[in-house]
Design a protein around this motif. Structure first.
Motif, PDB file in Angstrom:
ATOM      1  N   SER A 137       0.820  -1.208   0.000  1.00  0.00           N
ATOM      2  CA  SER A 137       0.000   0.000   0.000  1.00  0.00           C
ATOM      3  C   SER A 137       0.856   1.262   0.000  1.00  0.00           C
ATOM      4  O   SER A 137       0.529   2.256  -0.653  1.00  0.00           O
ATOM      5  N   ASN A 138       1.961   1.205   0.713  1.00  0.00           N
ATOM      6  CA  ASN A 138       2.869   2.351   0.767  1.00  0.00           C
ATOM      7  C   ASN A 138       3.463   2.656  -0.601  1.00  0.00           C
ATOM      8  O   ASN A 138       3.889   3.776  -0.876  1.00  0.00           O
ATOM      9  N   ASN A 139       3.452   1.649  -1.474  1.00  0.00           N
ATOM     10  CA  ASN A 139       3.997   1.807  -2.830  1.00  0.00           C
ATOM     11  C   ASN A 139       2.914   2.032  -3.881  1.00  0.00           C
ATOM     12  O   ASN A 139       3.154   1.830  -5.067  1.00  0.00           O
ATOM     13  N   GLY A 140       1.732   2.442  -3.448  1.00  0.00           N
ATOM     14  CA  GLY A 140       0.725   2.909  -4.399  1.00  0.00           C
ATOM     15  C   GLY A 140      -0.412   1.965  -4.723  1.00  0.00           C
ATOM     16  O   GLY A 140      -1.245   2.284  -5.580  1.00  0.00           O
ATOM     17  N   VAL A 141      -0.482   0.795  -4.063  1.00  0.00           N
ATOM     18  CA  VAL A 141      -1.580  -0.139  -4.316  1.00  0.00           C
ATOM     19  C   VAL A 141      -2.407  -0.272  -3.037  1.00  0.00           C
ATOM     20  O   VAL A 141      -1.947  -0.858  -2.049  1.00  0.00           O
ATOM     21  N   ASP A 142      -3.607   0.290  -3.026  1.00  0.00           N
ATOM     22  CA  ASP A 142      -4.477   0.149  -1.864  1.00  0.00           C
ATOM     23  C   ASP A 142      -4.803  -1.323  -1.632  1.00  0.00           C
ATOM     24  O   ASP A 142      -4.938  -2.091  -2.598  1.00  0.00           O
ATOM     25  N   CYS A 143      -4.953  -1.719  -0.370  1.00  0.00           N
ATOM     26  CA  CYS A 143      -5.143  -3.135  -0.061  1.00  0.00           C
ATOM     27  C   CYS A 143      -6.340  -3.369   0.859  1.00  0.00           C
ATOM     28  O   CYS A 143      -6.626  -2.551   1.740  1.00  0.00           O
ATOM     29  N   PHE A 144      -6.980  -4.491   0.642  1.00  0.00           N
ATOM     30  CA  PHE A 144      -8.074  -4.952   1.491  1.00  0.00           C
ATOM     31  C   PHE A 144      -7.676  -6.309   2.064  1.00  0.00           C
ATOM     32  O   PHE A 144      -7.485  -7.273   1.319  1.00  0.00           O
ATOM     33  N   LEU A 145      -7.527  -6.369   3.370  1.00  0.00           N
ATOM     34  CA  LEU A 145      -7.178  -7.602   4.047  1.00  0.00           C
ATOM     35  C   LEU A 145      -8.456  -8.219   4.598  1.00  0.00           C
ATOM     36  O   LEU A 145      -9.128  -7.617   5.443  1.00  0.00           O
ATOM     37  N   VAL A 146      -8.798  -9.407   4.113  1.00  0.00           N
ATOM     38  CA  VAL A 146     -10.099 -10.004   4.399  1.00  0.00           C
ATOM     39  C   VAL A 146     -10.031 -10.985   5.565  1.00  0.00           C
ATOM     40  O   VAL A 146      -9.188 -11.887   5.592  1.00  0.00           O
ATOM     41  N   GLU A 147     -10.935 -10.802   6.516  1.00  0.00           N
ATOM     42  CA  GLU A 147     -11.088 -11.754   7.621  1.00  0.00           C
ATOM     43  C   GLU A 147     -12.014 -12.875   7.168  1.00  0.00           C
ATOM     44  O   GLU A 147     -13.069 -12.620   6.575  1.00  0.00           O
ATOM     45  N   MET A 148     -11.630 -14.115   7.430  1.00  0.00           N
ATOM     46  CA  MET A 148     -12.404 -15.263   6.982  1.00  0.00           C
ATOM     47  C   MET A 148     -13.079 -15.987   8.153  1.00  0.00           C
ATOM     48  O   MET A 148     -12.526 -16.043   9.255  1.00  0.00           O
ATOM     49  N   PRO A 149     -14.264 -16.556   7.911  1.00  0.00           N
ATOM     50  CA  PRO A 149     -14.920 -17.335   8.971  1.00  0.00           C
ATOM     51  C   PRO A 149     -14.024 -18.482   9.417  1.00  0.00           C
ATOM     52  O   PRO A 149     -13.470 -19.208   8.586  1.00  0.00           O
ATOM     53  N   PHE A 150     -13.862 -18.622  10.716  1.00  0.00           N
ATOM     54  CA  PHE A 150     -13.062 -19.705  11.291  1.00  0.00           C
ATOM     55  C   PHE A 150     -11.611 -19.692  10.793  1.00  0.00           C
ATOM     56  O   PHE A 150     -10.922 -20.707  10.845  1.00  0.00           O
ATOM     57  N   ASN A 151     -11.147 -18.541  10.291  1.00  0.00           N
ATOM     58  CA  ASN A 151      -9.783 -18.418   9.743  1.00  0.00           C
ATOM     59  C   ASN A 151      -9.523 -19.371   8.579  1.00  0.00           C
ATOM     60  O   ASN A 151      -8.386 -19.791   8.347  1.00  0.00           O
ATOM     61  N   ILE A 152     -10.556 -19.676   7.816  1.00  0.00           N
ATOM     62  CA  ILE A 152     -10.427 -20.571   6.664  1.00  0.00           C
ATOM     63  C   ILE A 152     -11.124 -19.920   5.472  1.00  0.00           C
ATOM     64  O   ILE A 152     -12.343 -19.744   5.470  1.00  0.00           O
ATOM     65  N   ALA A 153     -10.362 -19.554   4.449  1.00  0.00           N
ATOM     66  CA  ALA A 153     -10.893 -18.798   3.313  1.00  0.00           C
ATOM     67  C   ALA A 153     -11.987 -19.547   2.559  1.00  0.00           C
ATOM     68  O   ALA A 153     -12.838 -18.927   1.915  1.00  0.00           O
ATOM     69  N   PHE A 154     -11.973 -20.862   2.637  1.00  0.00           N
ATOM     70  CA  PHE A 154     -12.977 -21.672   1.946  1.00  0.00           C
ATOM     71  C   PHE A 154     -14.401 -21.226   2.293  1.00  0.00           C
ATOM     72  O   PHE A 154     -15.297 -21.294   1.453  1.00  0.00           O
ATOM     73  N   PHE A 155     -14.590 -20.730   3.527  1.00  0.00           N
ATOM     74  CA  PHE A 155     -15.931 -20.343   3.979  1.00  0.00           C
ATOM     75  C   PHE A 155     -16.285 -18.908   3.609  1.00  0.00           C
ATOM     76  O   PHE A 155     -17.374 -18.443   3.935  1.00  0.00           O
ATOM     77  N   GLY A 156     -15.366 -18.207   2.931  1.00  0.00           N
ATOM     78  CA  GLY A 156     -15.659 -16.820   2.560  1.00  0.00           C
ATOM     79  C   GLY A 156     -15.183 -16.480   1.167  1.00  0.00           C
ATOM     80  O   GLY A 156     -14.705 -15.364   0.923  1.00  0.00           O
TER      81      GLY A 156
END
Length: 242
Positions: A88-107
């Motif tokens: 982000s500091n280098n010009g690319v805005d970022c979205f950090l996604v929280e996942m259900p149960f810390n497993i991306a499969f569910f989100g």
């Protein structure tokens, strides 16, 4: 109720209790972000860190390109703040996604609510993820190629067809990543592929959550691994957003 039925019901109840107990244990057994992450959540003079629904928005000096990041399985999502703060500091805005149960499969589709949000006006959208998070991100990209400029797989690989440009970044000392599956997965990549192998990098040092079980010992510092990764990500984004 006869004796046999009572025994069967008791067995079923016992199995149910064991299953629930294991499920609770499984979802609460994860890699925690290191304590040093706390100050990243405050942002800095260049980046505003905003808590949003299901994650954080890192609003840096750039306005044109944005990256949505899916965390690795059973890793506390804030562990990836240093990587994304650098980007982000280098010009690319970022979205950090929280996942259900810390497993991306569910989100898998959580990127939808970000890209569809009228509050954000980026022209170039990218999706990325670490380990299983990257594989799930590739599943999203497979169904939403018209919305994305590219996908960045960090120590990860796809398991469905990808037509958008792909950047793969992983390390020589990564003993968690299944290299056989990675090699075979390239048949799913129908468009441009940039493959970067960082000498000395392992699996866990892409995030700040400590050592990972079965991982190799890194031959470079974590800062060096993060910096190299960000540089390759920036090169890919600058090339594909043109």
């Amino acid at each position: 109720m006869n004796k046999k039925i009572k025994i069967v019901l008791c067995i079923i109840l016992a199995l149910l209790i064991v299953s629930i107990g294991f499920g609770v244990y499984y979802v609460n057994d994860y890699y925690h972000a290191e304590s040093s992450i706390a100050h990243y959540l405050e942002g800095n003079e260049n980046i505003t860190v905003e808590k949003i629904n299901n994650g954080y928005y890192l609003d840096g000096p750039g306005n044109d390109s944005a990256l949505i990041f899916y965390p690795g399985a059973k890793v506390e999502y804030t562990a990836y703040m240093p990587l994304l703060m650098n980007l982000s500091n280098n010009g690319v805005d970022c979205f950090l996604v929280e996942m259900p149960f810390n497993i991306a499969f569910f989100g898998k589709d959580r990127a939808d609510e970000i890209i569809s949000n009228d509050s954000y006006h980026h022209n170039n959208w990218y999706i990325s993820g670490h380990s299983l998070g990257g594989t799930v991100a590739s599943d999203y990209a497979s169904c939403n190629s018209n919305r994305l400029k590219g996908i960045i797989l960090v120590a990860s690989y796809p398991n469905s067809n990808i037509t958008t440009p792909v950047l793969m970044v992983y390390g020589t000392n990564d003993n968690v990543l299944n290299k056989k599956n990675l090699k075979e997965s390239k048949e799913y990549i129908k468009g441009e592929l940039d493959e970067i192998i960082i000498d000395g990098a392992n699996h866990a040092q892409f995030g700040f959550y400590g050592k990972q079980n079965k991982d190799g010992i890194a031959g470079i510092s974590q800062d060096e691994q993060i910096n190299q990764t960000v540089n390759y990500m920036l090169e890919f984004i600058n090339k594909t957003s043109a």
